[in-house]
Design a protein around this motif. Structure first.
Motif, PDB file in Angstrom:
ATOM      1  N   VAL A 260      -6.855  -3.660  -1.936  1.00  0.00           N
ATOM      2  CA  VAL A 260      -5.872  -4.668  -2.333  1.00  0.00           C
ATOM      3  C   VAL A 260      -6.513  -5.746  -3.187  1.00  0.00           C
ATOM      4  O   VAL A 260      -5.954  -6.183  -4.199  1.00  0.00           O
ATOM      5  CB  VAL A 260      -5.218  -5.291  -1.080  1.00  0.00           C
TER       6      VAL A 260
ATOM      7  N   GLU B  23      -7.183  -4.617  -6.713  1.00  0.00           N
ATOM      8  CA  GLU B  23      -5.953  -4.454  -7.485  1.00  0.00           C
ATOM      9  C   GLU B  23      -5.305  -5.791  -7.801  1.00  0.00           C
ATOM     10  O   GLU B  23      -4.642  -5.944  -8.826  1.00  0.00           O
ATOM     11  CB  GLU B  23      -4.978  -3.569  -6.696  1.00  0.00           C
TER      12      GLU B  23
ATOM     13  N   PRO C 194       0.831  -1.218   0.000  1.00  0.00           N
ATOM     14  CA  PRO C 194       0.000   0.000   0.000  1.00  0.00           C
ATOM     15  C   PRO C 194       0.860   1.260   0.000  1.00  0.00           C
ATOM     16  O   PRO C 194       1.148   1.836   1.054  1.00  0.00           O
ATOM     17  CB  PRO C 194      -0.824  -0.135   1.282  1.00  0.00           C
ATOM     18  N   GLU C 195       1.270   1.684  -1.201  1.00  0.00           N
ATOM     19  CA  GLU C 195       2.161   2.841  -1.279  1.00  0.00           C
ATOM     20  C   GLU C 195       1.543   4.109  -0.695  1.00  0.00           C
ATOM     21  O   GLU C 195       2.250   4.988  -0.216  1.00  0.00           O
ATOM     22  CB  GLU C 195       2.561   3.100  -2.745  1.00  0.00           C
ATOM     23  N   GLY C 196       0.229   4.217  -0.756  1.00  0.00           N
ATOM     24  CA  GLY C 196      -0.421   5.416  -0.237  1.00  0.00           C
ATOM     25  C   GLY C 196      -0.604   5.430   1.260  1.00  0.00           C
ATOM     26  O   GLY C 196      -0.996   6.457   1.828  1.00  0.00           O
TER      27      GLY C 196
ATOM     28  N   GLN D  99     -13.941   3.042  -4.877  1.00  0.00           N
ATOM     29  CA  GLN D  99     -13.230   3.599  -3.723  1.00  0.00           C
ATOM     30  C   GLN D  99     -13.946   4.831  -3.182  1.00  0.00           C
ATOM     31  O   GLN D  99     -14.028   5.035  -1.962  1.00  0.00           O
ATOM     32  CB  GLN D  99     -11.798   3.954  -4.116  1.00  0.00           C
TER      33      GLN D  99
ATOM     34  N   HIS E  32      -7.705   1.829   2.535  1.00  0.00           N
ATOM     35  CA  HIS E  32      -6.623   0.998   2.012  1.00  0.00           C
ATOM     36  C   HIS E  32      -6.929  -0.488   2.046  1.00  0.00           C
ATOM     37  O   HIS E  32      -6.469  -1.237   1.188  1.00  0.00           O
ATOM     38  CB  HIS E  32      -5.330   1.264   2.802  1.00  0.00           C
TER      39      HIS E  32
ATOM     40  N   ASP F 294      -3.265   3.622  -5.641  1.00  0.00           N
ATOM     41  CA  ASP F 294      -2.805   3.663  -4.255  1.00  0.00           C
ATOM     42  C   ASP F 294      -2.509   5.083  -3.801  1.00  0.00           C
ATOM     43  O   ASP F 294      -2.803   5.465  -2.661  1.00  0.00           O
ATOM     44  CB  ASP F 294      -1.541   2.806  -4.085  1.00  0.00           C
TER      45      ASP F 294
ATOM     46  N   ASP G 261      -6.548   7.255  -3.377  1.00  0.00           N
ATOM     47  CA  ASP G 261      -6.787   6.884  -1.973  1.00  0.00           C
ATOM     48  C   ASP G 261      -6.518   8.033  -1.006  1.00  0.00           C
ATOM     49  O   ASP G 261      -7.146   8.136   0.040  1.00  0.00           O
ATOM     50  CB  ASP G 261      -5.895   5.701  -1.573  1.00  0.00           C
TER      51      ASP G 261
ATOM     52  N   LEU H 201      -0.411   1.760  -8.954  1.00  0.00           N
ATOM     53  CA  LEU H 201       0.262   2.789  -8.163  1.00  0.00           C
ATOM     54  C   LEU H 201      -0.549   4.080  -8.160  1.00  0.00           C
ATOM     55  O   LEU H 201      -0.657   4.757  -7.128  1.00  0.00           O
ATOM     56  CB  LEU H 201       1.662   3.045  -8.723  1.00  0.00           C
TER      57      LEU H 201
END
Length: 578
Positions: free
Chosen positions: A368, A371, A264-266, A488, A364, A398, A402, A395
């Motif tokens: 997942v 994705e 979870p890059e965000g 989302q 978040h 994320d 988000d 990406l």
């Protein structure tokens, strides 16, 4: 009536020190300043924000992307880590500088007797045996012995916590950092700078080891689990692709995509910005928070054990419970008077931290599955169904779609019941969240996402097992991307309440969320409608049929959310005793 201390070997003559004696003492003891440890340089502090565990996981993901031949993804992840580090550094560095101003508690000037005359000198020039004149309003600059006093009263609350002023006896030591609130007097300096009691207290606070905050422990656990799961899944995906006869280079790309999808890059910037907002709320209440994670720690506090003065609050305290040999007595009142009072400062902290937690959990967790589903479908169909989302699109989801809803959820107005009942003491990611993300909202969004993707392909003439044209694949991928974004945004509204469905309360209660949704919709149009950006990420603007199908994810997510909340309410009612 003036009182004089008895003469003694440490009492200086009434004329005070001579200029030469002052110079000698300054050379021997140094200036009267609080010792400050050498702080790490700003560059080192910034570097620490870039190499903590979560940042290292993202750096590894960026390295994998570079090896896989995706420099755009590498740059994007690196920018996220650097920007987050710079923001966290700036926030904490500003608070550190504000905390350093506490050293200014020592006044800049003091009146002393030197060479038989009263002169005003800088507080840093005070030396041992200096004769200092005191009057109401003076902050005491160094530890000194009170030699003469006329109705002198001193506020020592900063050192002792006692809100009631003291009336020191002659010969008593007045400590640096306290101040005179009444009367006049004269004293002789006994200690300066690092030898004062104030400096000793400061040294004790610096020597204390800072334990990890509850939030950092929880995040470290989550990131560890996510990292292990991501790497393990990527390795398995690479092995499966080789067994299916996929070229190693493409199999590695697929494995990297799966790994990145699970990271979870965000989450990192969301946590940082949510805590920063809570810090600003506390600053508005005149509370200085030096470290962002301390906000969550304060919000997780159930009891504060302190003495009768309530120094940790406002130098006053409400008695709520008294223990006696005959039992416990509950008291409702202001101070020690049973007249009744309720304050709301703690509610702001609890609300801010609980809402930050809600933002992290709701936005978040379930993304997942949406994705990861395209990669699972591609793998299970042996590549006969193309990938619905590219790694760069994931990406963008994320980080781009988000972040703002999560921050807006952190600004959700506090519920009237926020201070009722026990605090959430469980794990940040618990069973309820996992079921909500992977068994309710995630499947609803993933099913619509893949349905839209396949429907657009079939409508364009694609046949299972064949390779679609580039334009058709971009159109279908854009539809899938739009579906996830809209899902989302619908989920963000669902996360405003943990128990009530969307529509049971005003949608205008959180205007920041409305603005966030508007910005995200504009962001979606830019990603899909700007040819240069669409070419980099993969995907193009859906047609009317694609948009119509993508919009189906909104009622699907809201219906799944309402059903889940209704089932939980029903379960709680059944669990209650008849």
């Amino acid at each position: 009536m003036e009182r004089a201390a008895p003469a003694g070997p440490a009492v200086v003559a009434a004329g005070g020190l001579s200029a030469s004696e002052v110079v000698q003492r300054l050379e021997r003891d140094g200036p009267n300043v609080m010792p400050t440890p050498r702080a790490p340089s700003a560059l080192v502090q910034l570097g620490l924000q870039l190499v903590h565990f979560f940042a290292i996981v993202l750096w590894v993901a960026a390295g994998l992307a570079l090896v896989a031949g995706m420099p755009q993804l590498t740059v994007a992840i690196a920018v996220v880590v650097v920007l987050n580090g710079v923001f966290a550094f700036a926030q904490e560095h500003r608070a550190e500088r504000a905390g350093a101003r506490l050293a200014d508690l020592l006044p800049p000037r003091a009146r002393v007797v030197r060479d038989g005359a009263v002169v005003e000198v800088s507080a840093t020039d005070l030396v041992v045996d200096d004769v200092v004149l005191l009057e109401a309003g003076d902050r005491i600059s160094a530890d000194l012995r009170l030699d003469r006093a006329v109705s002198v009263a001193v506020d020592e609350s900063m050192l002792t916590g006692e809100s009631v002023t003291s009336r020191p006896e002659l010969g008593a030591v007045l400590r640096a950092g306290t101040f005179v609130v009444e009367g006049v007097g004269r004293g002789t300096v006994t200690a300066t700078g690092g030898r004062t009691r104030l400096a000793e207290i400061a040294a004790l606070t610096r020597a204390a080891r800072r334990p990890p905050s509850p939030l950092s422990v929880q995040l470290h656990r989550i990131v560890t689990v996510v990292a292990v799961l991501a790497v393990a899944t990527g390795v398995v995906a690479f092995g499966v692709s080789l067994l299916l006869g996929v070229e190693p280079a493409f199999g590695f790309l697929f494995a990297v995509g799966v790994t990145v999808a699970l990271v979870p890059e965000g989450l990192l910037p969301t946590v940082t910005l949510s805590l920063a907002r809570a810090t600003q709320l506390m600053a508005g209440r005149h509370a200085l928070v030096r470290r962002l994670e301390a906000v969550e720690t304060l919000g997780s506090t159930t009891f504060i054990c302190t003495d009768k003065t309530g120094t940790l609050t406002r130098n006053e305290m409400n008695v709520v419970e008294v223990w006696t040999p005959a039992g416990t007595v509950r008291v409702a009142g202001r101070g020690y008077e049973p007249t009744g009072q309720r304050t709301g400062g703690a509610a702001a902290v609890v609300a801010a931290t609980e809402l930050a937690r809600s933002a992290v959990e709701c936005v978040h967790g379930r993304a997942v599955l949406a994705e990861l589903t395209p990669f699972v479908v591609w793998s299970l169909t042996l590549g006969h169904v193309p990938l619905a989302l590219s790694v760069l699109q994931i990406l963008a989801l994320d980080i781009g779609t988000d972040l703002l809803p999560a921050l807006a959820l952190g600004a959700e107005p506090a519920s009237e019941r926020v201070m009722a009942g026990p605090l959430h003491q469980g794990a940040l990611v618990d069973g309820v969240l996992m079921r909500r993300a992977f068994l309710v909202l995630g499947p609803a969004e993933a099913v619509v996402e893949m349905g839209v993707f396949i429907a657009v392909l079939v409508h364009g003439g694609w046949v299972y097992g064949t390779v679609p044209g580039a334009e058709l694949l971009a159109l279908a991928s854009g539809g899938a991307f739009a579906t996830v974004v809209l899902g989302q945004l619908a989920n963000a509204f669902a996360c405003r309440s943990a128990s009530r469905r969307v529509g049971a309360w005003s949608l205008r209660g959180n205007r920041l969320l409305l603005w966030a949704v508007g910005v995200e919709l504009a962001f979606l149009v830019v990603i899909l409608g700007w040819p240069a950006l669409a070419a980099v990420l993969g995907g193009s603007m859906p047609d009317l049929a694609g948009w119509a199908m993508a919009l189906l994810v909104v009622p699907a997510v809201l219906a799944a959310d309402a059903a889940h909340k209704a089932a939980r309410r029903w379960g709680r009612r059944r669990a209650q005793p008849a």
